[in-house]
Scaffold this active site. Structure first.
Site, PDB file in Angstrom:
ATOM      1  N   CYS A 134       3.213  -6.412   0.496  1.00  0.00           N
ATOM      2  CA  CYS A 134       2.046  -6.316   1.157  1.00  0.00           C
ATOM      3  C   CYS A 134       2.397  -6.324   2.566  1.00  0.00           C
ATOM      4  O   CYS A 134       1.981  -5.485   3.364  1.00  0.00           O
ATOM      5  CB  CYS A 134       1.090  -7.675   1.089  1.00  0.00           C
ATOM      6  SG  CYS A 134      -0.372  -7.615   1.920  1.00  0.00           S
ATOM      7  N   GLU A 204      -0.628  -2.136  -4.068  1.00  0.00           N
ATOM      8  CA  GLU A 204      -0.881  -1.720  -2.685  1.00  0.00           C
ATOM      9  C   GLU A 204      -1.549  -0.250  -2.947  1.00  0.00           C
ATOM     10  O   GLU A 204      -2.425   0.110  -2.152  1.00  0.00           O
ATOM     11  CB  GLU A 204       0.366  -1.937  -2.033  1.00  0.00           C
ATOM     12  CG  GLU A 204       0.856  -3.332  -1.429  1.00  0.00           C
ATOM     13  CD  GLU A 204      -0.195  -4.100  -0.736  1.00  0.00           C
ATOM     14  OE1 GLU A 204      -1.150  -3.287   0.059  1.00  0.00           O
ATOM     15  OE2 GLU A 204      -0.478  -5.205  -0.762  1.00  0.00           O
TER      16      GLU A 204
END
Length: 220
Positions: A134, A204
C-alpha cells in the site's frame, strides 16, 4: 533481498496500477467526482483498519525495531494521510451519516480481511510484509504523477500526499527492516511473507477497479 523478490513477483499488478484508468484520471484531472467520493469512503474504512493493524503487529512481534516502526507508522498515518482525508471529507461535505450509510465494498472488506488473516494464520512478519505494498505503491504513483501534476486541485493534493521525501524515506526504512526479517526467517515464513505481499499487490489493483465500478455486493 525480500523486497526485490516481492516486487518482481508482483510486477504485473504494479504495472497495471500505474496505468489504471483511476490513477491516470487522477493525473489528468478527469476522474469522476462520484468515483473519487466512493473511493474516499472505502479508503476511510481501509485506513481505519490499516492503523489498527500497525498496532496489532507491534503488540505481537518480539522485534523491538518492528515494534517501534509500527507504532511510529500508526501515529504518522493519523497525523498525515488520515488527516488529509478528513480535510477532503470536509470539503466534499461527506458527513458521518453518509459514512454510516455507505456499505463497505467487497474488495475493501476482502483486502482488510487478508491483512488481519496474516496475524491469525501466519506471523507478524508476514503481516508486516502484507502492509508494505500500500505505502510503497502509492509512493511510486505519487512520484510518477507529481512530474506533470494534476489540473484538479483536490487530485493534486492527493498526489502530493505520497510524493514527498518523507514518504520515500519511510519506504526505504520499511524495506530495509523487511529485508532483514526475511533473511533471518525460515523458508516457511519467507514463503508466507512473499505470498502476503503479492496478494496485497493484487488487492491494490482490485481497489482501483472497485472504485471505478462503484462496486457493491451481489444481490441474491
Amino acid at each position: 533481498m525480500f523486497t526485490e523478490l516481492a516486487r518482481k513477483a508482483a510486477a504485473a499488478y504494479w504495472e497495471g496500477s500505474f496505468v489504471h484508468p483511476f490513477v491516470e484520471s487522477i493525473g489528468d484531472g478527469t476522474l469522476s467526482p462520484e468515483i473519487f467520493r466512493f473511493y474516499l469512503l472505502q479508503d476511510r474504512y481501509y485506513l481505519e483498519h490499516f492503523s489498527k493493524l500497525y498496532e496489532r503487529i507491534a503488540d505481537q512481534t518480539a522485534d523491538q525495531e518492528v515494534q517501534n516502526l509500527m507504532r511510529e507508522n500508526a501515529e504518522n498515518l493519523r497525523l498525515g494521510e488520515i488527516a488529509v482525508r478528513a480535510d477532503f471529507f470536509s470539503e466534499l461535505n461527506i458527513t458521518e451519516k453518509e459514512i454510516a450509510e455507505t456499505p463497505v465494498a467487497p474488495t475493501a472488506y476482502h483486502y482488510v480481511s487478508h491483512m488481519y488473516r496474516q496475524l491469525v494464520e501466519s506471523t507478524p512478519n508476514a503481516a508486516f510484509a502484507g502492509m508494505l505494498p500500500c505505502a510503497w505503491l502509492y509512493q511510486e504513483i505519487g512520484i510518477r504523477l507529481i512530474k506533470s501534476g494534476s489540473p484538479h486541485p483536490l487530485y493534486q493534493r492527493w498526489i502530493e500526499t505520497y510524493s514527498g521525501e518523507e514518504a520515500a524515506e519511510g519506504i526505504l526504512r520499511e524495506r530495509a527492516v523487511l529485508d532483514r526479517l526475511y533473511e533471518a526467517s525460515k523458508p516457511k515464513e519467507q514463503k508466507q511473507m512473499l505470498e502476503a505481499f503479492v496478494i496485497s499487490s493484487k488487492m491494490e489493483y482490485a481497489f482501483w477497479e472497485m472504485a471505478m465500478n462503484l462496486e457493491t455486493w451481489a444481490i441474491a
